[in-house]
Design a protein around this motif. Sequence first.
Motif, PDB file in Angstrom:
ATOM      1  N   LYS A 477       1.723  15.320  37.948  1.00 53.68           N
ATOM      2  CA  LYS A 477       2.493  15.333  39.186  1.00 53.68           C
ATOM      3  C   LYS A 477       3.864  15.967  38.970  1.00 53.68           C
ATOM      4  N   THR A 478       4.480  15.677  37.823  1.00 60.57           N
ATOM      5  CA  THR A 478       5.782  16.268  37.513  1.00 60.57           C
ATOM      6  C   THR A 478       5.674  17.787  37.394  1.00 60.57           C
ATOM      7  N   TYR A 480       3.326  19.763  38.778  1.00 63.16           N
ATOM      8  CA  TYR A 480       3.002  20.365  40.076  1.00 63.16           C
ATOM      9  C   TYR A 480       4.205  20.353  41.017  1.00 63.16           C
ATOM     10  N   ASP A 481       4.932  19.258  41.044  1.00 65.12           N
ATOM     11  CA  ASP A 481       6.102  19.180  41.931  1.00 65.12           C
ATOM     12  C   ASP A 481       7.169  20.190  41.524  1.00 65.12           C
ATOM     13  N   LYS A 482       7.345  20.370  40.215  1.00 64.74           N
ATOM     14  CA  LYS A 482       8.310  21.357  39.731  1.00 64.74           C
ATOM     15  C   LYS A 482       7.869  22.772  40.110  1.00 64.74           C
ATOM     16  N   ASN A 485       8.570  23.408  43.838  1.00 68.04           N
ATOM     17  CA  ASN A 485      10.004  23.657  44.074  1.00 68.04           C
ATOM     18  C   ASN A 485      10.425  25.038  43.590  1.00 68.04           C
ATOM     19  N   TYR A 503       3.952  19.921  51.394  1.00 67.44           N
ATOM     20  CA  TYR A 503       3.883  20.274  49.980  1.00 67.44           C
ATOM     21  C   TYR A 503       4.852  19.427  49.137  1.00 67.44           C
ATOM     22  N   PHE A 504       5.910  18.928  49.785  1.00 67.13           N
ATOM     23  CA  PHE A 504       6.941  18.172  49.058  1.00 67.13           C
ATOM     24  C   PHE A 504       6.725  16.662  49.136  1.00 67.13           C
ATOM     25  N   PRO A 506       4.488  13.146  48.415  1.00 63.70           N
ATOM     26  CA  PRO A 506       3.567  12.679  47.348  1.00 63.70           C
ATOM     27  C   PRO A 506       2.126  12.985  47.727  1.00 63.70           C
ATOM     28  N   TRP A 507       1.403  13.625  46.829  1.00 59.90           N
ATOM     29  CA  TRP A 507       0.013  14.026  47.147  1.00 59.90           C
ATOM     30  C   TRP A 507      -0.864  12.802  47.306  1.00 59.90           C
TER      31      TRP A 507
END
Length: 509
Positions: A477-478, A480-482, A485, A503-504, A506-507
């Motif tokens: 998750k870290t 993918y989120d990075k 962004n 997209y921003f 939590p999936w």
Amino acid sequence: MKQFRIYCSRLNCMLMCFFTISSVLLFYKEYKSRRTYSPTHTARESPAWIKEAKIMAKMDEGILRCAAEDIGCFAMIPSPTVVDKNFGREHCLNFCFKRSNQYAGLGAEGKCYCTNSMKSFTNVARRCDIACSMERSSYCKSSLSVRMYRKTQGCYEGPGNSSISNHVVGCVKLSEIPTKELTVWKMEFGMTVEQCILKCEEAGFILAIPAIKYQTCICSHMLNTFKTAENVRKMTHACDEEKKPEETEESFLIYSTHVEECPPKRFLFNRQGPFTILTSFWGSGNTWLRHLIEVATGIYTGSVYRDNFLYDGGMLGEMLHHLSARTVIIKDHLLIDPKKVSKRYTSAVLLLRNPYDATLAEYARSHSHNNHIAIIDPKIYMSEAFKNSAGIMAQKWLYHVKTVFQTIPSVMIVYYEDLVKNPIVELRRIINYLPSKIVPRDEKLEQRLMCMILDLKGNFKRGSKGITSNPYTDELKTIYDKTINTLDKFLKERNMTSLPFSYFQPWQL
């Protein structure tokens, strides 16, 4: 004592008479109310379209019917084996499909051709003398042309009990449709859904609306009835999940017939098409969007991959060389060295999907022998192999978008999530992006968009993945989120709009 008994007897008799008279009065009042207000007993309140009804004869439920896609006129190179002459449309299709052929063709003098591959034909849509598909008894007059059909459901006699539910396309209130746009038939001996579908099909209508409680069958053409593609979309959403009208008052189910109102697809001439690519990261819905583009434009799409699975599913442009420019758009994922991207590409439609979802879809394809619609065992997503692959996929998702912007002069972004939510709006955007000389913005465009709504899923949209547990670890998750962004910042630096808000978040499953 005797007098008391006589008194009680008289009292009981009076009470019985009272209750009997009261019951009769209440029954009469209710009966009168029903006679006065029920639309079934008041001609004044009957729907206006009933007055226009014609008497309908009983249809032969054993009639042969074939569900096939008209794919246009083709020339034979070389000539395949002729099956027979004097075949009608249904009999030719039935003959070929029952012998495990995926394609059937009607040519001059009623010749019938059967084949499993279109490689022996070349598209010559403009050389077809008549629209053979619109009349079952007719066929192409030119000796070089064959009207080709691709098997969808095959052939069967009558409506077929198992196929009735598949005919439902939506619900409609007839009060919202002008009476002049409807053709109404009345059956004296008992209307059924099957009889109505057969009648409308025989009369050349694409839509059948059985009004069983009025013993009438309403037939209609899509374009005349709904006017716009948005109205068709509303009609397809006007039922609940069980295919029942949301409101019962004068709302009816709409069924499709096997009549084809949608123009067949075609190829462009050599070097006529644009060098516009449809590009996306794997698992983003590229093949599904190709289907929508083909129906909405009436022109086949191409590809650099020559995928037999897609070709066999009806994407006939898959086997053409992409540099022939005979298709409206070319599929190319561009997951290569930017230096190797073709200089001929002048523009691109970039399909973007949330990388969490795209990764799952691509993992399903790559673990099902390149099957574009396969659903794999959800347990596979919880494996160590998936976790190792997912970390790499996030970086490739970002790399792909950067490659597109670095190598293609003009880029238009389409978000998969917007495409699912409102396909009409997104396809209009894509069509406006394509050259108008290739895809005219004429009255036929609205008709093609209507056809797209009725065939929204096509053959290449994957169903639910069936995942019950989140396969993404905190570490993934870290990553993918990075990545999300980073891409958002990249797009803003190029004066593009930000990524969708979802997209921003939590999936979630």
